[in-house]
Design a protein around this motif. Structure first.
Motif, PDB file in Angstrom:
ATOM      1  N   THR A 152       0.834  -1.203   0.000  1.00  0.00           N
ATOM      2  CA  THR A 152       0.000   0.000   0.000  1.00  0.00           C
ATOM      3  C   THR A 152       0.869   1.253   0.000  1.00  0.00           C
ATOM      4  OG1 THR A 152      -1.717  -1.172   1.230  1.00  0.00           O
ATOM      5  CG2 THR A 152      -1.815   1.231   1.237  1.00  0.00           C
ATOM      6  N   GLY A 153       0.590   2.150  -0.930  1.00  0.00           N
ATOM      7  CA  GLY A 153       1.344   3.396  -1.031  1.00  0.00           C
ATOM      8  C   GLY A 153       2.625   3.289  -1.827  1.00  0.00           C
ATOM      9  N   ALA A 154       2.867   2.156  -2.507  1.00  0.00           N
ATOM     10  CA  ALA A 154       4.089   2.001  -3.293  1.00  0.00           C
ATOM     11  C   ALA A 154       4.119   3.026  -4.422  1.00  0.00           C
ATOM     12  CB  ALA A 154       4.179   0.580  -3.859  1.00  0.00           C
ATOM     13  N   ARG A 155       5.331   3.435  -4.794  1.00  0.00           N
ATOM     14  CA  ARG A 155       5.480   4.492  -5.794  1.00  0.00           C
ATOM     15  C   ARG A 155       5.020   4.073  -7.182  1.00  0.00           C
ATOM     16  NH1 ARG A 155      11.645   5.874  -5.047  1.00  0.00           N
ATOM     17  NH2 ARG A 155      11.632   3.630  -4.630  1.00  0.00           N
ATOM     18  N   VAL A 156       5.044   2.766  -7.465  1.00  0.00           N
ATOM     19  CA  VAL A 156       4.576   2.324  -8.783  1.00  0.00           C
ATOM     20  C   VAL A 156       3.111   2.693  -8.997  1.00  0.00           C
ATOM     21  CG1 VAL A 156       6.254   0.458  -9.027  1.00  0.00           C
ATOM     22  CG2 VAL A 156       4.090   0.029  -7.834  1.00  0.00           C
ATOM     23  N   PHE A 157       2.353   2.778  -7.924  1.00  0.00           N
ATOM     24  CA  PHE A 157       0.951   3.165  -8.048  1.00  0.00           C
ATOM     25  C   PHE A 157       0.811   4.669  -8.281  1.00  0.00           C
ATOM     26  CE2 PHE A 157       0.644  -0.703  -5.278  1.00  0.00           C
ATOM     27  CZ  PHE A 157       0.155  -1.527  -6.281  1.00  0.00           C
ATOM     28  N   GLY A 158       1.828   5.439  -7.935  1.00  0.00           N
ATOM     29  CA  GLY A 158       1.828   6.849  -8.290  1.00  0.00           C
ATOM     30  C   GLY A 158       1.932   7.027  -9.794  1.00  0.00           C
ATOM     31  N   ALA A 159       2.807   6.235 -10.442  1.00  0.00           N
ATOM     32  CA  ALA A 159       2.913   6.268 -11.900  1.00  0.00           C
ATOM     33  C   ALA A 159       1.618   5.790 -12.549  1.00  0.00           C
ATOM     34  CB  ALA A 159       4.089   5.408 -12.356  1.00  0.00           C
ATOM     35  N   LEU A 160       0.994   4.772 -11.948  1.00  0.00           N
ATOM     36  CA  LEU A 160      -0.296   4.289 -12.447  1.00  0.00           C
ATOM     37  C   LEU A 160      -1.355   5.386 -12.385  1.00  0.00           C
ATOM     38  CD1 LEU A 160      -2.523   2.148 -13.108  1.00  0.00           C
ATOM     39  CD2 LEU A 160      -2.546   1.612 -10.673  1.00  0.00           C
ATOM     40  N   LYS A 161      -1.430   6.077 -11.267  1.00  0.00           N
ATOM     41  CA  LYS A 161      -2.427   7.140 -11.107  1.00  0.00           C
ATOM     42  C   LYS A 161      -2.175   8.272 -12.092  1.00  0.00           C
ATOM     43  CE  LYS A 161      -5.778   9.424  -9.123  1.00  0.00           C
ATOM     44  NZ  LYS A 161      -7.185   9.081  -9.462  1.00  0.00           N
ATOM     45  N   GLY A 162      -0.910   8.606 -12.320  1.00  0.00           N
ATOM     46  CA  GLY A 162      -0.593   9.650 -13.278  1.00  0.00           C
ATOM     47  C   GLY A 162      -1.007   9.265 -14.690  1.00  0.00           C
ATOM     48  N   ALA A 163      -0.773   8.009 -15.062  1.00  0.00           N
ATOM     49  CA  ALA A 163      -1.145   7.544 -16.397  1.00  0.00           C
ATOM     50  C   ALA A 163      -2.664   7.544 -16.575  1.00  0.00           C
ATOM     51  CB  ALA A 163      -0.570   6.142 -16.632  1.00  0.00           C
ATOM     52  N   VAL A 164      -3.390   7.129 -15.535  1.00  0.00           N
ATOM     53  CA  VAL A 164      -4.854   7.099 -15.614  1.00  0.00           C
ATOM     54  C   VAL A 164      -5.408   8.516 -15.683  1.00  0.00           C
ATOM     55  CG1 VAL A 164      -6.952   6.477 -14.361  1.00  0.00           C
ATOM     56  CG2 VAL A 164      -5.051   4.871 -14.489  1.00  0.00           C
ATOM     57  N   ASP A 165      -4.894   9.412 -14.851  1.00  0.00           N
ATOM     58  CA  ASP A 165      -5.352  10.802 -14.891  1.00  0.00           C
ATOM     59  C   ASP A 165      -4.979  11.479 -16.211  1.00  0.00           C
ATOM     60  OD1 ASP A 165      -6.379  10.458 -12.422  1.00  0.00           O
ATOM     61  OD2 ASP A 165      -5.020  11.815 -11.368  1.00  0.00           O
ATOM     62  N   GLY A 166      -3.960  10.950 -16.885  1.00  0.00           N
ATOM     63  CA  GLY A 166      -3.562  11.501 -18.173  1.00  0.00           C
ATOM     64  C   GLY A 166      -4.398  11.010 -19.335  1.00  0.00           C
ATOM     65  N   GLY A 167      -5.275  10.022 -19.109  1.00  0.00           N
ATOM     66  CA  GLY A 167      -6.174   9.589 -20.171  1.00  0.00           C
ATOM     67  C   GLY A 167      -5.986   8.168 -20.639  1.00  0.00           C
ATOM     68  N   LEU A 168      -5.141   7.369 -19.970  1.00  0.00           N
ATOM     69  CA  LEU A 168      -4.974   5.972 -20.348  1.00  0.00           C
ATOM     70  C   LEU A 168      -5.964   5.095 -19.586  1.00  0.00           C
ATOM     71  CD1 LEU A 168      -1.110   5.435 -20.576  1.00  0.00           C
ATOM     72  CD2 LEU A 168      -2.696   6.249 -22.310  1.00  0.00           C
ATOM     73  N   ASP A 169      -6.354   4.004 -20.223  1.00  0.00           N
ATOM     74  CA  ASP A 169      -7.265   3.050 -19.597  1.00  0.00           C
ATOM     75  C   ASP A 169      -6.440   1.907 -19.021  1.00  0.00           C
ATOM     76  OD1 ASP A 169      -9.330   1.454 -18.793  1.00  0.00           O
ATOM     77  OD2 ASP A 169      -9.878   0.784 -20.812  1.00  0.00           O
ATOM     78  N   ARG A 175      -7.363   0.077  -3.821  1.00  0.00           N
ATOM     79  CA  ARG A 175      -7.022  -0.575  -2.565  1.00  0.00           C
ATOM     80  C   ARG A 175      -5.579  -0.333  -2.143  1.00  0.00           C
ATOM     81  NH1 ARG A 175      -9.805  -6.615  -2.965  1.00  0.00           N
ATOM     82  NH2 ARG A 175     -11.978  -5.896  -3.104  1.00  0.00           N
ATOM     83  N   ARG A 176      -4.700  -0.047  -3.093  1.00  0.00           N
ATOM     84  CA  ARG A 176      -3.279   0.092  -2.767  1.00  0.00           C
ATOM     85  C   ARG A 176      -2.773   1.529  -2.871  1.00  0.00           C
ATOM     86  NH1 ARG A 176      -1.748  -3.730   0.568  1.00  0.00           N
ATOM     87  NH2 ARG A 176      -2.179  -5.825  -0.204  1.00  0.00           N
ATOM     88  N   PHE A 177      -3.647   2.481  -3.047  1.00  0.00           N
ATOM     89  CA  PHE A 177      -3.233   3.877  -3.075  1.00  0.00           C
ATOM     90  C   PHE A 177      -2.927   4.350  -1.652  1.00  0.00           C
ATOM     91  CE2 PHE A 177      -5.772   4.516  -7.188  1.00  0.00           C
ATOM     92  CZ  PHE A 177      -4.631   4.302  -7.954  1.00  0.00           C
ATOM     93  N   PRO A 178      -2.092   5.377  -1.500  1.00  0.00           N
ATOM     94  CA  PRO A 178      -1.779   5.883  -0.159  1.00  0.00           C
ATOM     95  C   PRO A 178      -3.053   6.273   0.596  1.00  0.00           C
ATOM     96  CG  PRO A 178      -0.286   6.826  -1.759  1.00  0.00           C
ATOM     97  CD  PRO A 178      -1.310   6.075  -2.543  1.00  0.00           C
ATOM     98  N   GLY A 179      -3.117   5.881   1.850  1.00  0.00           N
ATOM     99  CA  GLY A 179      -4.275   6.186   2.682  1.00  0.00           C
ATOM    100  C   GLY A 179      -5.343   5.120   2.695  1.00  0.00           C
ATOM    101  N   SER A 180      -5.269   4.167   1.755  1.00  0.00           N
ATOM    102  CA  SER A 180      -6.278   3.108   1.728  1.00  0.00           C
ATOM    103  C   SER A 180      -6.047   2.123   2.876  1.00  0.00           C
ATOM    104  CB  SER A 180      -6.239   2.370   0.389  1.00  0.00           C
ATOM    105  OG  SER A 180      -6.541   3.250  -0.672  1.00  0.00           O
ATOM    106  N   TYR A 181      -7.120   1.570   3.410  1.00  0.00           N
ATOM    107  CA  TYR A 181      -7.005   0.626   4.522  1.00  0.00           C
ATOM    108  C   TYR A 181      -8.185  -0.336   4.473  1.00  0.00           C
ATOM    109  CZ  TYR A 181     -10.588   3.516   6.723  1.00  0.00           C
ATOM    110  OH  TYR A 181     -11.752   4.193   7.000  1.00  0.00           O
TER     111      TYR A 181
END
Length: 307
Positions: A152-169, A175-181
């Motif tokens: 949970t909170g690993a940096r690879v999910f930061g890259a994932l979130k950036g790609a999704v917010d940029g328009g990729l599917d 569940r693994r984003f920072p703050g999730s429990y």
């Protein structure tokens, strides 16, 4: 059951099969790779794309790959050492830099394929999945984290979130984003978008910077020397990342600066002009060739006969 000694006899070694080289080097999880690469037969030659995220000690690498029968093909790539072109001057491997690198990759892919998917323009940390709008669907890729731990909170999910917010599917959940429990009573997962947004804009870095400033000034100067050299303080982080996100969306193909020399290297002054060099011998006429032979003979003391 008691101890059973393994008899490594001739029959054992005749049947022994050496594992793949990258498996022996602990570089590739072939079970995971097979699941990511294997394409349905009814899709024929359609490539199956992967969002490959790798994090080194100094860099974050985000790439879009598809697999062929003989090799992998790279469609697009983005690196965190490119972020200084967009205003992120230091901290190129933290969670916020991973988000910006994923966003940069997504904008490059959409620009290259002429896709009009803006994604999530307002960064709020909320769970987001791009939906099809029009004839062309969004570019779809599967997350490939390699051998990285998906905690949970690993940096690879930061890259994932950036790609999704940029328009990729990219198929995923929060569940693994920072703050999730996970609630101990209901056993259900809950997310905290405010915490996630805080990480995207470097809030965790800001907190640690302020902590060191108050408690250990020398540790602060040692730990954040590049931030200090770049003139970036704790209160400047959120504004710096917000401007970088806007700059990435405005032009994801900013060229290398005149002072950039290569991988984390810089040069003093402007880039020197390229001087074209030719090592081919220039053609000479028949008369020039005869004159050259006479000069060689004269230098050797041989009486040259007129040609």
């Amino acid at each position: 059951m008691g101890f059973v000694k393994v008899q490594k006899n001739r029959a054992y070694y005749k049947r022994y099969q050496v594992k793949f080289r990258r498996r022996r080097a602990c570089k590739t999880d072939y079970a995971a790779r097979k699941a990511l690469v294997l394409q349905d037969k009814n899709k024929y030659g359609s490539p199956k794309y992967r969002l490959v995220v790798r994090i080194t000690n100094r860099d974050v690498v985000c790439q879009i790959f598809s697999s062929d029968l003989t090799h992998d093909v790279c469609l697009a790539a983005a690196y965190s050492h490119e972020l200084p072109r967009y205003g992120i001057k230091a901290g190129l491997t933290n969670y916020a830099a991973c988000y910006a690198t994923g966003l940069l990759l997504a904008r490059r892919v959409n620009a290259k394929l002429n896709l009009d998917y803006e994604g999530q323009t307002e960064v709020d940390g909320e769970f987001f999945l791009v939906e099809k709008d029009g004839e062309k669907g969004p570019f779809r890729a599967l997350l490939d984290v390699g051998l990285a731990r998906t905690s949970t909170g690993a940096r690879v999910f930061g890259a994932l979130k950036g790609a999704v917010d940029g328009g990729l599917d990219v198929p995923h959940n929060d569940r693994r984003f920072p703050g999730s429990y996970r609630d101990e009573e209901t056993k259900e997962y809950a997310s905290q978008p405010d915490v996630h947004r805080n990480y995207i804009f470097g809030g965790h870095v800001k907190t640690y910077m302020e902590h060191l400033q108050e408690n250990d000034e020398e540790a602060y100067k040692r730990q954040f020397s590049k931030f200090i050299a770049a003139g970036v303080g704790p209160d400047d982080l959120e504004d710096m990342y917000a401007k970088a996100h806007a700059a990435i969306r405005a032009d994801p193909f900013v060229k290398r600066g005149s002072n950039e020399l290569g991988y984390f290297k810089t040069r003093k002054g402007a880039k020197p002009a390229i001087v074209k060099k030719s090592f081919k011998r220039a053609k000479i006429s028949n008369a020039q060739r005869r004159s050259r032979i006479q000069q060689i003979l004269t230098a050797r003391g041989v009486e040259a006969q007129p040609l």
